[in-house]
Design a protein around this motif. Sequence first.
Motif, PDB file in Angstrom:
ATOM      1  N   LEU A 298       6.896 -28.012   6.701  1.00  0.00           N
ATOM      2  CA  LEU A 298       5.926 -28.990   6.218  1.00  0.00           C
ATOM      3  C   LEU A 298       4.946 -28.313   5.264  1.00  0.00           C
ATOM      4  N   PRO A 299       4.310 -29.092   4.397  1.00  0.00           N
ATOM      5  CA  PRO A 299       3.269 -28.504   3.540  1.00  0.00           C
ATOM      6  C   PRO A 299       2.133 -27.969   4.397  1.00  0.00           C
ATOM      7  N   PRO A 300       1.367 -27.011   3.879  1.00  0.00           N
ATOM      8  CA  PRO A 300       0.207 -26.526   4.640  1.00  0.00           C
ATOM      9  C   PRO A 300      -0.783 -27.657   4.883  1.00  0.00           C
ATOM     10  N   ALA A 301      -1.419 -27.636   6.045  1.00  0.00           N
ATOM     11  CA  ALA A 301      -2.303 -28.744   6.440  1.00  0.00           C
ATOM     12  C   ALA A 301      -3.415 -28.986   5.430  1.00  0.00           C
ATOM     13  N   ARG A 302      -3.843 -27.948   4.731  1.00  0.00           N
ATOM     14  CA  ARG A 302      -4.938 -28.121   3.768  1.00  0.00           C
ATOM     15  C   ARG A 302      -4.539 -29.023   2.598  1.00  0.00           C
ATOM     16  N   ALA A 303      -3.212 -29.192   2.391  1.00  0.00           N
ATOM     17  CA  ALA A 303      -2.751 -30.037   1.284  1.00  0.00           C
ATOM     18  C   ALA A 303      -2.462 -31.471   1.716  1.00  0.00           C
ATOM     19  N   TRP A 304      -2.590 -31.747   2.994  1.00  0.00           N
ATOM     20  CA  TRP A 304      -2.210 -33.071   3.488  1.00  0.00           C
ATOM     21  C   TRP A 304      -3.104 -34.191   2.969  1.00  0.00           C
ATOM     22  N   ALA A 305      -4.395 -33.933   2.853  1.00  0.00           N
ATOM     23  CA  ALA A 305      -5.329 -34.989   2.445  1.00  0.00           C
ATOM     24  C   ALA A 305      -4.916 -35.600   1.116  1.00  0.00           C
ATOM     25  N   GLU A 306      -4.363 -34.771   0.235  1.00  0.00           N
ATOM     26  CA  GLU A 306      -3.930 -35.273  -1.072  1.00  0.00           C
ATOM     27  C   GLU A 306      -2.503 -35.790  -1.033  1.00  0.00           C
ATOM     28  N   ARG A 307      -1.605 -35.095  -0.332  1.00  0.00           N
ATOM     29  CA  ARG A 307      -0.189 -35.450  -0.381  1.00  0.00           C
ATOM     30  C   ARG A 307       0.190 -36.560   0.589  1.00  0.00           C
ATOM     31  N   ASN A 308      -0.471 -36.603   1.743  1.00  0.00           N
ATOM     32  CA  ASN A 308      -0.145 -37.621   2.739  1.00  0.00           C
ATOM     33  C   ASN A 308      -1.414 -37.891   3.554  1.00  0.00           C
ATOM     34  N   LEU A 342       3.070 -30.959  16.907  1.00  0.00           N
ATOM     35  CA  LEU A 342       2.061 -31.969  16.594  1.00  0.00           C
ATOM     36  C   LEU A 342       2.039 -32.268  15.096  1.00  0.00           C
ATOM     37  N   ARG A 343       2.190 -31.244  14.271  1.00  0.00           N
ATOM     38  CA  ARG A 343       2.200 -31.474  12.820  1.00  0.00           C
ATOM     39  C   ARG A 343       3.366 -32.367  12.414  1.00  0.00           C
ATOM     40  N   ARG A 344       4.531 -32.128  13.004  1.00  0.00           N
ATOM     41  CA  ARG A 344       5.704 -32.931  12.650  1.00  0.00           C
ATOM     42  C   ARG A 344       5.539 -34.383  13.107  1.00  0.00           C
ATOM     43  N   LEU A 345       4.941 -34.573  14.256  1.00  0.00           N
ATOM     44  CA  LEU A 345       4.690 -35.938  14.721  1.00  0.00           C
ATOM     45  C   LEU A 345       3.698 -36.646  13.808  1.00  0.00           C
ATOM     46  N   ALA A 346       2.680 -35.911  13.363  1.00  0.00           N
ATOM     47  CA  ALA A 346       1.676 -36.519  12.488  1.00  0.00           C
ATOM     48  C   ALA A 346       2.265 -36.840  11.112  1.00  0.00           C
ATOM     49  N   TRP A 347       3.135 -35.985  10.620  1.00  0.00           N
ATOM     50  CA  TRP A 347       3.715 -36.192   9.290  1.00  0.00           C
ATOM     51  C   TRP A 347       4.687 -37.375   9.294  1.00  0.00           C
ATOM     52  N   THR A 348       5.528 -37.440  10.311  1.00  0.00           N
ATOM     53  CA  THR A 348       6.506 -38.533  10.423  1.00  0.00           C
ATOM     54  C   THR A 348       6.421 -39.101  11.836  1.00  0.00           C
ATOM     55  N   PRO A 349       5.479 -39.994  12.078  1.00  0.00           N
ATOM     56  CA  PRO A 349       5.265 -40.470  13.448  1.00  0.00           C
ATOM     57  C   PRO A 349       6.339 -41.458  13.891  1.00  0.00           C
ATOM     58  N   PRO A 350       6.627 -41.475  15.192  1.00  0.00           N
ATOM     59  CA  PRO A 350       7.504 -42.513  15.723  1.00  0.00           C
ATOM     60  C   PRO A 350       6.705 -43.802  15.894  1.00  0.00           C
ATOM     61  N   GLU A 351       7.340 -44.812  16.439  1.00  0.00           N
ATOM     62  CA  GLU A 351       6.618 -46.025  16.812  1.00  0.00           C
ATOM     63  C   GLU A 351       5.491 -45.639  17.772  1.00  0.00           C
ATOM     64  N   LEU A 352       4.337 -46.264  17.597  1.00  0.00           N
ATOM     65  CA  LEU A 352       3.170 -45.837  18.360  1.00  0.00           C
ATOM     66  C   LEU A 352       3.134 -46.495  19.740  1.00  0.00           C
ATOM     67  N   THR A 353       4.129 -46.110  20.536  1.00  0.00           N
ATOM     68  CA  THR A 353       4.181 -46.478  21.947  1.00  0.00           C
ATOM     69  C   THR A 353       4.401 -45.208  22.744  1.00  0.00           C
ATOM     70  N   THR A 354       4.041 -45.240  24.010  1.00  0.00           N
ATOM     71  CA  THR A 354       4.200 -44.050  24.840  1.00  0.00           C
ATOM     72  C   THR A 354       5.665 -43.654  24.971  1.00  0.00           C
ATOM     73  N   ASP A 355       6.543 -44.635  25.142  1.00  0.00           N
ATOM     74  CA  ASP A 355       7.966 -44.331  25.282  1.00  0.00           C
ATOM     75  C   ASP A 355       8.528 -43.689  24.018  1.00  0.00           C
ATOM     76  N   ALA A 356       8.194 -44.260  22.862  1.00  0.00           N
ATOM     77  CA  ALA A 356       8.705 -43.707  21.601  1.00  0.00           C
ATOM     78  C   ALA A 356       8.150 -42.316  21.346  1.00  0.00           C
ATOM     79  N   MET A 357       6.859 -42.128  21.655  1.00  0.00           N
ATOM     80  CA  MET A 357       6.264 -40.810  21.464  1.00  0.00           C
ATOM     81  C   MET A 357       6.887 -39.802  22.419  1.00  0.00           C
ATOM     82  N   SER A 358       7.142 -40.207  23.647  1.00  0.00           N
ATOM     83  CA  SER A 358       7.765 -39.315  24.630  1.00  0.00           C
ATOM     84  C   SER A 358       9.146 -38.880  24.166  1.00  0.00           C
ATOM     85  N   THR A 359       9.907 -39.830  23.622  1.00  0.00           N
ATOM     86  CA  THR A 359      11.243 -39.504  23.121  1.00  0.00           C
ATOM     87  C   THR A 359      11.161 -38.532  21.951  1.00  0.00           C
ATOM     88  N   ALA A 360      10.204 -38.779  21.046  1.00  0.00           N
ATOM     89  CA  ALA A 360      10.040 -37.886  19.890  1.00  0.00           C
ATOM     90  C   ALA A 360       9.640 -36.490  20.337  1.00  0.00           C
TER      91      ALA A 360
END
Length: 397
Positions: A298-308, A342-360
């Motif tokens: 993933l890109p460095p976190a400092r670049a996220w504000a601009e890129r995503n 955590l970075r990967r989840l934030a960059w490409t999040p699953p459906e925002l439910t507990t089950d989907a997050m648990s699977t991810a």
Amino acid sequence: MTEYTVIDDPIEFKAACELLAAGTGPVAVDVERASGFRYSQRAYLVQVFRRDVGVFLFDPPAIGDFSPLQDAIGNVEWVFHAASQDLPSLRELDLDPASIFDTELASRLLGHDHVGLAAVVEETLGITLKKEHSAADWSTRPLPKTWLDYAALDVLHLIDVRDAIAAELDEQDKTEFARQEFAATLAQPPRPPREDPWRRLSGLHQVKGARGLAIARSMWEAREEYAQQEDTSPGRLVPDRSLVAAVLANPQSKQALASVPAFTGRASRSQLDRWWQAIVRGREAEILPRVRVSNDALPPARAWAERNPEADARLKLARPVVEAQAEELAMPTENLLKPDTLRRLAWTPPELTTDAMSTALETLGARAWQIEQTAQKIVDAFVEAAQSPEPAVVSES
């Protein structure tokens, strides 16, 4: 004081295995390698301790077949300090435990400030260990007596440490956390071979262009071949900086290569033909390496504000939540959840439910206890980020 000897005779080895089989409780196991001296990560000494029978030091190159030891202790718990470092070398000997207890990993889960073996032994048992031979060349034969004493102490107290730490895990309600972590360590598959391992040459960023990289690749391959042939650590033959210096110097003859001041090392001059031929092969190579290599980083976190910016908001809200949960559990944040997860989840999040997050989380390698501790908290933080009208402003740690 006990006089320790290295067992290198098959008959003595089988007798020692019979004694270990008759011992009591789990076994403490450690391995000494010759990292930085030899080409491989093979074991040059295996130390085993079991109550009622004592410490045994085994010489793997001399013994060869370790199946009697596997038969003797394979079904009991093996106690390690940093098991992930020793398991690959043991498995090369066909030594594979059914279950493990890792005092280093458990100490991390317990939030100990210092998790090195000496620190853990002193904290739990009040015994001071000297760690002066950890970087020694354990392929040396015969091994000095002081080295044998050091090696024996690596396992002599480990079962007592295991018992003290197991009690502490119970007190903190972390026994199940540790059990899952130990099982994950034991089930961890071997690392796949690196693609283009030559790209790990220190200083390679100074080499410009595909042709220069082709020469660096050829030099690295020549060094690997010779290192394997000599069973010597590649860096002891010719350091990385010297290989890169030779590439940057762009010598036009073997004599010019020999004149490069920074081209040094045990084999830089004695194997001059080898290195010159490698340079020629690199210059003539028809298949050139890519100058830029894509990966899934993933890109460095400092670049996220601009890129995503949406991902940036999610990460900035979720990270302190996970850190707070780790603090409540009295353990390092990385043991609760890997930062990259955590970075990967934030960059490409699953459906925002507990089950989907648990699977991810499970897909990314999180254990059940980690999912239970973090899934809902991450969902809540991501939902808050989606509802926030302005990007979250949280200081990055």
